[in-house]
Design a protein around this motif. Structure first.
Motif, mmCIF file in Angstrom:
data_model
loop_
_atom_site.group_PDB
_atom_site.id
_atom_site.type_symbol
_atom_site.label_atom_id
_atom_site.label_comp_id
_atom_site.label_asym_id
_atom_site.label_seq_id
_atom_site.Cartn_x
_atom_site.Cartn_y
_atom_site.Cartn_z
ATOM 1 N N LEU A 18 0.752 -1.155 -0.010
ATOM 2 C CA LEU A 18 0.007 0.097 0.091
ATOM 3 C C LEU A 18 1.019 1.204 -0.190
ATOM 4 N N LEU A 19 0.636 2.160 -0.938
ATOM 5 C CA LEU A 19 1.571 3.147 -1.037
ATOM 6 C C LEU A 19 0.793 4.682 -1.048
ATOM 7 N N ALA A 20 1.302 5.581 -0.467
ATOM 8 C CA ALA A 20 0.686 6.886 -0.342
ATOM 9 C C ALA A 20 1.598 7.730 -0.781
ATOM 10 N N HIS A 21 1.225 8.904 -1.417
ATOM 11 C CA HIS A 21 2.075 9.660 -2.400
ATOM 12 C C HIS A 21 2.797 10.954 -1.477
ATOM 13 N N GLY A 22 3.503 11.607 -2.155
ATOM 14 C CA GLY A 22 4.154 12.730 -1.607
ATOM 15 C C GLY A 22 3.648 13.929 -1.301
ATOM 16 N N ALA A 23 4.036 14.798 -0.730
ATOM 17 C CA ALA A 23 3.129 15.884 -0.307
ATOM 18 C C ALA A 23 2.697 16.822 -1.311
ATOM 19 N N GLY A 24 3.350 16.829 -2.656
ATOM 20 C CA GLY A 24 3.015 17.807 -3.606
ATOM 21 C C GLY A 24 2.340 17.084 -4.776
ATOM 22 N N ALA A 25 2.448 15.991 -5.027
ATOM 23 C CA ALA A 25 2.081 15.219 -6.301
ATOM 24 C C ALA A 25 0.963 14.072 -5.972
ATOM 25 N N PRO A 26 -0.130 13.895 -6.735
ATOM 26 C CA PRO A 26 -0.951 13.061 -6.442
ATOM 27 C C PRO A 26 -0.598 11.507 -6.836
ATOM 28 N N MET A 27 -1.610 10.613 -6.474
ATOM 29 C CA MET A 27 -0.957 9.075 -6.446
ATOM 30 C C MET A 27 -0.973 8.617 -7.699
ATOM 31 N N PHE A 49 -3.252 4.970 -2.582
ATOM 32 C CA PHE A 49 -4.334 5.864 -2.333
ATOM 33 C C PHE A 49 -4.024 7.446 -2.163
ATOM 34 N N GLU A 50 -5.003 8.051 -2.119
ATOM 35 C CA GLU A 50 -4.734 9.538 -2.097
ATOM 36 C C GLU A 50 -5.424 9.924 -0.424
ATOM 37 N N PHE A 51 -4.565 10.941 0.189
ATOM 38 C CA PHE A 51 -4.934 11.393 1.353
ATOM 39 C C PHE A 51 -6.070 12.641 1.029
ATOM 40 N N GLY A 52 -7.042 12.981 1.800
ATOM 41 C CA GLY A 52 -8.128 13.734 1.510
ATOM 42 C C GLY A 52 -7.811 15.143 0.995
ATOM 43 N N TYR A 53 -6.785 15.727 1.254
ATOM 44 C CA TYR A 53 -6.520 17.135 0.648
ATOM 45 C C TYR A 53 -6.020 17.224 -0.748
ATOM 46 N N MET A 54 -5.500 15.825 -1.030
ATOM 47 C CA MET A 54 -4.843 15.821 -2.381
ATOM 48 C C MET A 54 -6.273 15.456 -3.085
#
Length: 213
Positions: A18-27, A49-54
């Motif tokens: 399971l991988l999450a993205h970095g602060a500035g770019a989407p999944m 997957f993507e965090f809600g803010y992204m």
């Protein structure tokens, strides 16, 4: 894009990552997609997957800045709870995504929900601010961990990281001349980005085989 997860690789793979993205770019950024495909070709089932803010950036004009990493811990735990994985589950991500995973890893590991942690370009400190270390929780980490880091990553170089107090459960794969996206300068290193992604995937296979024992 309304899907909760983006999948790559065989559905019947032994290990799911399971991988999450970095602060500035989407999944689904070019970097995340290339990484997921390299790991999938090595035989892993990959879920992004993507965090809600992204995710919110996709539906609004404004670019909300990323929140403090630790405030995303509940979102990462929720993704783990929602993802169905038959075999061992490894959590992690790119930069901030890996950092968030590292903060929730030990609770999930001790509960038997994950087998390991994979960080791709760990943000040991903000660029240009080597005194602002983000390593305190890594000193006592119990979860088996693999960090894949470029030697010239401005968030933590090969010259800096060996001096940090890190748990002996953490292994580090150094990728020659790689930047924060693990990309090397071919004219200087002789390696391409694809070379480094293949090396990374091969190292993850070897590391994951030890987890599954």
């Amino acid at each position: 894009m309304g899907e909760r997860f983006l999948f790559d690789g065989p559905d019947d793979a032994t290990v799911t990552i399971l991988l999450a993205h970095g602060a500035g770019a989407p999944m689904d950024s070019a970097s995340m997609t290339a990484t997921a495909k390299a790991l999938a070709e090595a035989g892993f089932r990959i879920a992004r997957f993507e965090f809600g803010y992204m995710a919110a950036r996709r539906s609004s004009e404004g670019r909300k800045p990323p929140p403090r990493a630790e405030t995303l811990n509940p979102e990462y735990r929720a993704a783990v709870a929602e993802l169905v994985a038959d075999g061992p589950l490894v959590i992690g991500g790119k930069s901030m995504g890996g950092r968030v995973a590292s903060m929730v890893a030990d609770d999930l590991y001790s509960a038997g929900k994950i087998a390991g942690l994979l960080c791709l370009g760990y943000p040991f400190h903000p660029p240009g601010k080597p005194e602002q270390l983000r390593t305190k929780h890594l000193a006592g980490l119990m979860t088996p961990t693999l960090i894949c880091q470029g030697t010239r990553d401005e968030f933590g170089t090969r010259g800096e990281v060996p001096g940090y107090a890190l748990s002996d459960r953490i292994e580090i794969l150094w990728l020659e001349d790689g930047d924060h996206d693990l990309k090397p300068r071919k004219s200087i290193s002789g390696f391409s980005a694809a070379d480094h992604l293949a090396t990374m995937a091969k190292a993850v296979v070897t590391w994951a085989e030890k987890l599954a024992r």
